[in-house]
Write a protein that holds these residues in place. Structure first.
Motif, PDB file in Angstrom:
ATOM      1  N   ARG A  87       0.769  -1.192  -0.001  1.00 17.90           N
ATOM      2  CA  ARG A  87      -0.012  -0.058  -0.012  1.00 17.90           C
ATOM      3  C   ARG A  87       0.663   1.203  -0.083  1.00 17.90           C
ATOM      4  NH1 ARG A  87      -5.338  -1.039   2.292  1.00 17.90           N
ATOM      5  NH2 ARG A  87      -5.534  -2.943   2.908  1.00 17.90           N
ATOM      6  N   GLY A  88       0.407   2.417  -0.757  1.00 19.18           N
ATOM      7  CA  GLY A  88       1.020   3.494  -0.504  1.00 19.18           C
ATOM      8  C   GLY A  88       0.287   4.678  -1.605  1.00 19.18           C
ATOM      9  N   PRO A  89       0.686   5.883  -1.317  1.00 20.46           N
ATOM     10  CA  PRO A  89       0.430   6.722  -1.928  1.00 20.46           C
ATOM     11  C   PRO A  89       0.604   7.011  -3.510  1.00 20.46           C
ATOM     12  CG  PRO A  89       2.111   7.824  -0.670  1.00 20.46           C
ATOM     13  CD  PRO A  89       1.954   6.434  -0.314  1.00 20.46           C
ATOM     14  N   VAL A  90      -0.154   7.314  -4.349  1.00 18.66           N
ATOM     15  CA  VAL A  90       0.318   7.201  -5.756  1.00 18.66           C
ATOM     16  C   VAL A  90       0.829   8.360  -6.273  1.00 18.66           C
ATOM     17  CG1 VAL A  90      -0.522   6.994  -7.989  1.00 18.66           C
ATOM     18  CG2 VAL A  90      -1.466   5.618  -6.256  1.00 18.66           C
ATOM     19  N   GLN A  91       1.697   8.562  -7.136  1.00 16.42           N
ATOM     20  CA  GLN A  91       2.489  10.027  -7.776  1.00 16.42           C
ATOM     21  C   GLN A  91       2.305   9.605  -8.885  1.00 16.42           C
ATOM     22  OE1 GLN A  91       6.492   9.995  -5.670  1.00 16.42           O
ATOM     23  NE2 GLN A  91       5.575  10.251  -3.844  1.00 16.42           N
ATOM     24  N   LEU A  92       1.444  10.419  -9.776  1.00 18.70           N
ATOM     25  CA  LEU A  92       1.080  10.313 -11.423  1.00 18.70           C
ATOM     26  C   LEU A  92       2.574  10.862 -11.933  1.00 18.70           C
ATOM     27  CD1 LEU A  92      -2.649  11.179 -11.717  1.00 18.70           C
ATOM     28  CD2 LEU A  92      -1.461   8.801 -11.546  1.00 18.70           C
ATOM     29  N   ILE A  93       2.964  10.287 -13.117  1.00 18.72           N
ATOM     30  CA  ILE A  93       3.924  10.623 -13.881  1.00 18.72           C
ATOM     31  C   ILE A  93       3.668  10.862 -15.258  1.00 18.72           C
ATOM     32  CG2 ILE A  93       6.145  10.134 -14.531  1.00 18.72           C
ATOM     33  CD1 ILE A  93       6.440   8.364 -12.133  1.00 18.72           C
ATOM     34  N   ASP A  94       3.772  12.120 -16.073  1.00 15.67           N
ATOM     35  CA  ASP A  94       3.376  12.146 -17.510  1.00 15.67           C
ATOM     36  C   ASP A  94       4.657  12.829 -18.376  1.00 15.67           C
ATOM     37  OD1 ASP A  94       3.289  14.753 -16.535  1.00 15.67           O
ATOM     38  OD2 ASP A  94       1.159  15.100 -16.944  1.00 15.67           O
ATOM     39  N   ASP A  95       5.843  13.216 -17.485  1.00 10.20           N
ATOM     40  CA  ASP A  95       6.804  13.633 -18.454  1.00 10.20           C
ATOM     41  C   ASP A  95       7.413  12.431 -19.353  1.00 10.20           C
ATOM     42  OD1 ASP A  95       9.585  13.285 -17.028  1.00 10.20           O
ATOM     43  OD2 ASP A  95       7.890  13.201 -15.615  1.00 10.20           O
ATOM     44  N   ARG A  96       7.831  13.069 -20.472  1.00  9.93           N
ATOM     45  CA  ARG A  96       8.390  11.896 -21.584  1.00  9.93           C
ATOM     46  C   ARG A  96       9.807  11.385 -20.742  1.00  9.93           C
ATOM     47  NH1 ARG A  96      12.178  10.891 -24.942  1.00  9.93           N
ATOM     48  NH2 ARG A  96      11.500   9.742 -27.174  1.00  9.93           N
ATOM     49  N   LYS A  97      10.593  12.064 -20.079  1.00 10.76           N
ATOM     50  CA  LYS A  97      11.850  11.367 -19.862  1.00 10.76           C
ATOM     51  C   LYS A  97      11.470  10.360 -18.739  1.00 10.76           C
ATOM     52  CE  LYS A  97      16.233  12.466 -17.178  1.00 10.76           C
ATOM     53  NZ  LYS A  97      16.953  13.475 -16.802  1.00 10.76           N
ATOM     54  N   SER A  98      10.745  10.566 -17.760  1.00 13.39           N
ATOM     55  CA  SER A  98      10.427   9.883 -16.629  1.00 13.39           C
ATOM     56  C   SER A  98       9.692   8.440 -17.092  1.00 13.39           C
ATOM     57  CB  SER A  98       9.452  10.389 -15.592  1.00 13.39           C
ATOM     58  OG  SER A  98      10.292  11.357 -14.907  1.00 13.39           O
ATOM     59  N   LEU A  99       8.434   8.711 -17.963  1.00 11.72           N
ATOM     60  CA  LEU A  99       7.789   7.575 -18.677  1.00 11.72           C
ATOM     61  C   LEU A  99       8.840   6.622 -19.443  1.00 11.72           C
ATOM     62  CD1 LEU A  99       4.648   9.379 -20.098  1.00 11.72           C
ATOM     63  CD2 LEU A  99       4.743   7.716 -18.211  1.00 11.72           C
ATOM     64  N   LEU A 100       9.761   7.221 -20.132  1.00 14.74           N
ATOM     65  CA  LEU A 100      10.713   6.527 -20.879  1.00 14.74           C
ATOM     66  C   LEU A 100      11.633   5.628 -19.824  1.00 14.74           C
ATOM     67  CD1 LEU A 100      11.947   5.761 -23.549  1.00 14.74           C
ATOM     68  CD2 LEU A 100      13.570   7.727 -23.158  1.00 14.74           C
ATOM     69  N   GLN A 101      11.875   6.127 -18.705  1.00 14.07           N
ATOM     70  CA  GLN A 101      12.478   5.326 -17.748  1.00 14.07           C
ATOM     71  C   GLN A 101      12.044   4.252 -17.290  1.00 14.07           C
ATOM     72  OE1 GLN A 101      13.797   8.284 -14.830  1.00 14.07           O
ATOM     73  NE2 GLN A 101      15.629   8.877 -15.831  1.00 14.07           N
ATOM     74  N   ILE A 102      10.573   4.471 -16.721  1.00 10.55           N
ATOM     75  CA  ILE A 102       9.875   3.364 -16.447  1.00 10.55           C
ATOM     76  C   ILE A 102       9.584   2.307 -17.500  1.00 10.55           C
ATOM     77  CG2 ILE A 102       7.373   2.732 -15.874  1.00 10.55           C
ATOM     78  CD1 ILE A 102       7.189   5.539 -14.539  1.00 10.55           C
ATOM     79  N   VAL A 103       9.374   2.409 -18.630  1.00  8.24           N
ATOM     80  CA  VAL A 103       9.079   1.334 -19.638  1.00  8.24           C
ATOM     81  C   VAL A 103      10.443   0.913 -20.128  1.00  8.24           C
ATOM     82  CG1 VAL A 103       6.999   2.551 -20.747  1.00  8.24           C
ATOM     83  CG2 VAL A 103       9.045   3.133 -21.634  1.00  8.24           C
TER      84      VAL A 103
END
Length: 210
Positions: free
Chosen positions: A111-127
């Motif tokens: 469980r934990g608090p969600v932090q949404l991410i929509d910037d290209r650099k961070s999304l690219l790191q996740i995928v």
């Protein structure tokens, strides 16, 4: 999660290993439209935060993420092997017959608090990290960088990422610890003899008792 003491798993290292072994989670949260649930592969960064941080992404077309304002709590459920347990496997059945079926399983709740991410650099790191994790064992691993840049940009625009710093981590290893050593051995033998791979997987996780 209902968590009797005999089934509780508190070792963070063991819980992290289970998450990595079965990373396809059920992510749930409650919002204005009621309870939402999405099935998502998640990446665990164990050295971030007290219990680690989970990363993943939604399809932008999935309405679930719109219910997740920053700070909204979510629950990620990671299911391990599970199996039906027949009373016929208990030696005590022959002694008194006071046995009933049950279901044994392994599960982890984060469980934990969600932090949404929509910037290209961070999304690219996740995928990229998600793909690298699952491609690592392949003879010729595929990488996100193999895709054309314009195609990749279109794919990234179609997703919303998130981080979930784990504030509460629980594990349940329901493996018959409340039964006698003889009954545990009978269950392990019964599961191991099954042709069902789920049964065999759970048999491998059963405790070995004298």
């Amino acid at each position: 999660m209902y968590l009797p003491a005999s089934f509780r798993q508190d070792d963070p290292g063991e819980l992290h290993r289970q998450i990595r072994a079965m990373p396809f989670a059920l992510l749930t949260s409650a919002g204005t439209d009621g309870v939402q649930a999405s099935h998502l592969p998640l990446l665990l960064e164990s050295d971030e935060g007290e219990f680690g941080t989970l990363y993943g992404h939604f399809a932008k077309a999935n309405p679930h993420w719109r219910e997740l304002q920053d700070g909204c709590e979510a629950l990620a459920v990671f299911s391990g092997p599970d199996a039906y347990i027949s009373p016929s496997w208990y030696p005590t059945k022959a002694e008194h017959g006071k046995v009933v079926p049950t279901w044994n399983y392994i599960a982890v709740h984060a469980r934990g608090p969600v932090q949404l991410i929509d910037d290209r650099k961070s999304l690219l790191q996740i995928v990229s990290r998600l793909s690298d994790q699952h491609e690592a064992s392949r003879p010729q691993p595929w990488a996100v960088s193999d895709a054309p840049d314009d195609y990749l940009d279109a794919m990234l625009r179609a997703i919303v990422g998130f981080a979930l710093p784990i504030r509460r981590l629980e594990g349940k290893w329901k493996l018959g610890q409340n039964r006698s050593p003889a009954d545990q051995a009978g269950v392990r033998q019964g599961l191991a003899a099954s042709l069902d791979p789920h049964d065999q997987a759970l048999a491998a996780r059963m405790p070995i008792t004298d």
